[in-house]
Design an enzyme around this catalytic site. Structure first.
Site, PDB file in Angstrom:
ATOM      1  N   LYS A  58       9.495 -10.387   8.747  1.00 27.92           N
ATOM      2  CA  LYS A  58      10.367  -9.603   7.921  1.00 27.92           C
ATOM      3  C   LYS A  58       9.596  -8.507   7.212  1.00 27.92           C
ATOM      4  O   LYS A  58      10.173  -7.558   6.696  1.00 27.92           O
ATOM      5  CB  LYS A  58      11.025 -10.482   6.864  1.00 27.92           C
ATOM      6  CG  LYS A  58      11.896 -11.582   7.397  1.00 27.92           C
ATOM      7  CD  LYS A  58      12.492 -12.420   6.287  1.00 27.92           C
ATOM      8  CE  LYS A  58      13.270 -13.578   6.875  1.00 27.92           C
ATOM      9  NZ  LYS A  58      13.718 -14.510   5.845  1.00 27.92           N
ATOM     10  N   GLY A  59       8.284  -8.633   7.194  1.00 31.88           N
ATOM     11  CA  GLY A  59       7.456  -7.751   6.378  1.00 31.88           C
ATOM     12  C   GLY A  59       7.527  -6.278   6.693  1.00 31.88           C
ATOM     13  O   GLY A  59       7.389  -5.445   5.808  1.00 31.88           O
ATOM     14  N   GLU A  89       3.840  -2.923  12.175  1.00 30.39           N
ATOM     15  CA  GLU A  89       3.421  -4.116  11.435  1.00 30.39           C
ATOM     16  C   GLU A  89       3.143  -3.731   9.995  1.00 30.39           C
ATOM     17  O   GLU A  89       2.695  -2.617   9.712  1.00 30.39           O
ATOM     18  CB  GLU A  89       2.171  -4.659  12.128  1.00 30.39           C
ATOM     19  CG  GLU A  89       1.631  -5.983  11.735  1.00 30.39           C
ATOM     20  CD  GLU A  89       2.560  -7.169  11.718  1.00 30.39           C
ATOM     21  OE1 GLU A  89       3.504  -7.156  10.910  1.00 30.39           O
ATOM     22  OE2 GLU A  89       2.307  -8.122  12.458  1.00 30.39           O
ATOM     23  N   ASP A  90       3.416  -4.645   9.075  1.00 31.31           N
ATOM     24  CA  ASP A  90       3.178  -4.370   7.665  1.00 31.31           C
ATOM     25  C   ASP A  90       1.705  -4.438   7.311  1.00 31.31           C
ATOM     26  O   ASP A  90       1.172  -3.582   6.627  1.00 31.31           O
ATOM     27  CB  ASP A  90       4.001  -5.298   6.766  1.00 31.31           C
ATOM     28  CG  ASP A  90       3.773  -6.783   7.046  1.00 31.31           C
ATOM     29  OD1 ASP A  90       3.095  -7.143   8.031  1.00 31.31           O
ATOM     30  OD2 ASP A  90       4.304  -7.607   6.272  1.00 31.31           O
ATOM     31  N   ASP A 124      -4.640  -8.485   9.021  1.00 30.74           N
ATOM     32  CA  ASP A 124      -5.625  -9.240   8.272  1.00 30.74           C
ATOM     33  C   ASP A 124      -6.685  -9.715   9.272  1.00 30.74           C
ATOM     34  O   ASP A 124      -7.594  -8.968   9.612  1.00 30.74           O
ATOM     35  CB  ASP A 124      -4.882 -10.390   7.585  1.00 30.74           C
ATOM     36  CG  ASP A 124      -5.697 -11.126   6.566  1.00 30.74           C
ATOM     37  OD1 ASP A 124      -6.706 -11.721   6.970  1.00 30.74           O
ATOM     38  OD2 ASP A 124      -5.324 -11.141   5.389  1.00 30.74           O
ATOM     39  N   LYS A 178      -6.708  -4.786   6.453  1.00 31.09           N
ATOM     40  CA  LYS A 178      -7.788  -5.473   5.735  1.00 31.09           C
ATOM     41  C   LYS A 178      -8.928  -5.746   6.729  1.00 31.09           C
ATOM     42  O   LYS A 178      -9.074  -6.848   7.238  1.00 31.09           O
ATOM     43  CB  LYS A 178      -7.308  -6.826   5.194  1.00 31.09           C
ATOM     44  CG  LYS A 178      -6.401  -6.779   4.026  1.00 31.09           C
ATOM     45  CD  LYS A 178      -6.179  -8.216   3.546  1.00 31.09           C
ATOM     46  CE  LYS A 178      -5.125  -8.328   2.513  1.00 31.09           C
ATOM     47  NZ  LYS A 178      -4.944  -9.724   2.080  1.00 31.09           N
ATOM     48  N   PHE A 210      -4.660 -10.473  -2.074  1.00 33.99           N
ATOM     49  CA  PHE A 210      -3.316 -10.858  -1.648  1.00 33.99           C
ATOM     50  C   PHE A 210      -2.330  -9.855  -2.235  1.00 33.99           C
ATOM     51  O   PHE A 210      -2.239  -9.706  -3.448  1.00 33.99           O
ATOM     52  CB  PHE A 210      -2.971 -12.276  -2.102  1.00 33.99           C
ATOM     53  CG  PHE A 210      -1.815 -12.843  -1.331  1.00 33.99           C
ATOM     54  CD1 PHE A 210      -2.032 -13.691  -0.276  1.00 33.99           C
ATOM     55  CD2 PHE A 210      -0.508 -12.509  -1.661  1.00 33.99           C
ATOM     56  CE1 PHE A 210      -0.968 -14.212   0.457  1.00 33.99           C
ATOM     57  CE2 PHE A 210       0.558 -13.011  -0.939  1.00 33.99           C
ATOM     58  CZ  PHE A 210       0.331 -13.869   0.126  1.00 33.99           C
ATOM     59  N   VAL A 211      -1.598  -9.163  -1.356  1.00 31.41           N
ATOM     60  CA  VAL A 211      -0.709  -8.097  -1.792  1.00 31.41           C
ATOM     61  C   VAL A 211       0.747  -8.409  -1.487  1.00 31.41           C
ATOM     62  O   VAL A 211       1.057  -9.125  -0.523  1.00 31.41           O
ATOM     63  CB  VAL A 211      -1.110  -6.746  -1.160  1.00 31.41           C
ATOM     64  CG1 VAL A 211      -2.447  -6.267  -1.702  1.00 31.41           C
ATOM     65  CG2 VAL A 211      -1.146  -6.819   0.352  1.00 31.41           C
ATOM     66  N   ASP A 243       5.662 -10.167   1.092  1.00 27.53           N
ATOM     67  CA  ASP A 243       6.159 -11.168   0.161  1.00 27.53           C
ATOM     68  C   ASP A 243       5.166 -12.290  -0.078  1.00 27.53           C
ATOM     69  O   ASP A 243       4.147 -12.407   0.598  1.00 27.53           O
ATOM     70  CB  ASP A 243       7.445 -11.792   0.706  1.00 27.53           C
ATOM     71  CG  ASP A 243       7.180 -12.800   1.815  1.00 27.53           C
ATOM     72  OD1 ASP A 243       7.709 -13.924   1.735  1.00 27.53           O
ATOM     73  OD2 ASP A 243       6.440 -12.472   2.766  1.00 27.53           O
ATOM     74  N   ARG A 273       9.428  -8.586  -2.056  1.00 27.16           N
ATOM     75  CA  ARG A 273       9.588  -7.591  -0.986  1.00 27.16           C
ATOM     76  C   ARG A 273      10.198  -6.286  -1.482  1.00 27.16           C
ATOM     77  O   ARG A 273       9.936  -5.220  -0.940  1.00 27.16           O
ATOM     78  CB  ARG A 273      10.480  -8.134   0.138  1.00 27.16           C
ATOM     79  CG  ARG A 273       9.890  -9.228   0.960  1.00 27.16           C
ATOM     80  CD  ARG A 273      10.809  -9.532   2.150  1.00 27.16           C
ATOM     81  NE  ARG A 273      10.502 -10.799   2.779  1.00 27.16           N
ATOM     82  CZ  ARG A 273       9.533 -10.992   3.667  1.00 27.16           C
ATOM     83  NH1 ARG A 273       8.764  -9.997   4.006  1.00 27.16           N
ATOM     84  NH2 ARG A 273       9.337 -12.177   4.189  1.00 27.16           N
TER      85      ARG A 273
END
Length: 190
Positions: free
Chosen positions: A42-43, A98-99, A102, A130, A151-152, A158, A164
């Site tokens: 959902k990001g 993609e949001d 990582d 990242k 952590f964002v 979210d 969100r």
């Protein structure tokens, strides 16, 4: 809600400018082609909605949903497809949106999976990267922002299904995601 947040890492105005820049580059690179954008739920939804409006060529879109975090705040490396594409991508120019990237494990899995479906081309657009957490190198054709290992949340990202809707990208306080509370489930794909 804001008591859970440490500080703004990427202000909304910077995101807006970056989305416009990415939209221009994508429009230039895909001029004369029909582009299929694939958002990872959902990001990426807020980023993708803004990005496709910044693209000046014909665009269609589809979505995939994957899970790789389980009940943790870091990727497990085990990826499950929860929702697959609705249509074939064979012979199409595909842009995966993609949001955040990582470890690279989720994106690598998605790219390997989608390549087996024979798209004409397959590129990646990512809002947040990242690189310090990378375990697998992955190509990012249209990068947004390189961020530190924090952590964002916000702008689609979210923690436990919350935050969100924030227009900026915020650093979440460690004591919030450090809680072992079953009400929180990580929804990000990575």
């Amino acid at each position: 809600m804001h008591s859970d947040l440490d500080r703004i890492l990427v202000p909304g105005r910077d995101i807006e400018a970056k989305v416009a820049e990415l939209g221009w580059k994508i429009s230039r690179d895909y001029a004369g082609k029909q582009l299929l954008t694939v958002g990872i739920l959902k990001g990426s939804t807020i980023f993708m909605a803004d990005l496709v409006r910044a693209i000046s060529i014909p665009v269609s879109f589809d979505f995939m949903a994957v899970a790789s975090y389980g009940l943790s705040s870091s990727s497990s490396g085990v990826v499950r497809i929860l929702k697959d594409l609705d249509e074939s991508i064979e012979g199409q120019d595909v842009l995966l949106i993609e949001d955040i990237v990582d470890t690279g494990l989720t994106l690598n899995y998605l790219l390997e999976t989608l390549r087996t479906r024979n798209p004409a081309s397959l590129r990646v657009c990512v809002l947040l990267d990242k690189p310090n957490r990378r375990r697998v190198e992955v190509p990012i054709d249209y990068p947004g922002f390189v961020i530190p290992d924090e952590f964002v949340v916000g702008y689609g990202l979210d923690y436990g299904g919350r935050y969100r809707n924030l227009p900026d990208v915020w650093v979440l306080k460690p004591e919030v995601y450090g809680k072992k509370n079953s009400e929180f489930r990580i929804q990000n794909s990575e």
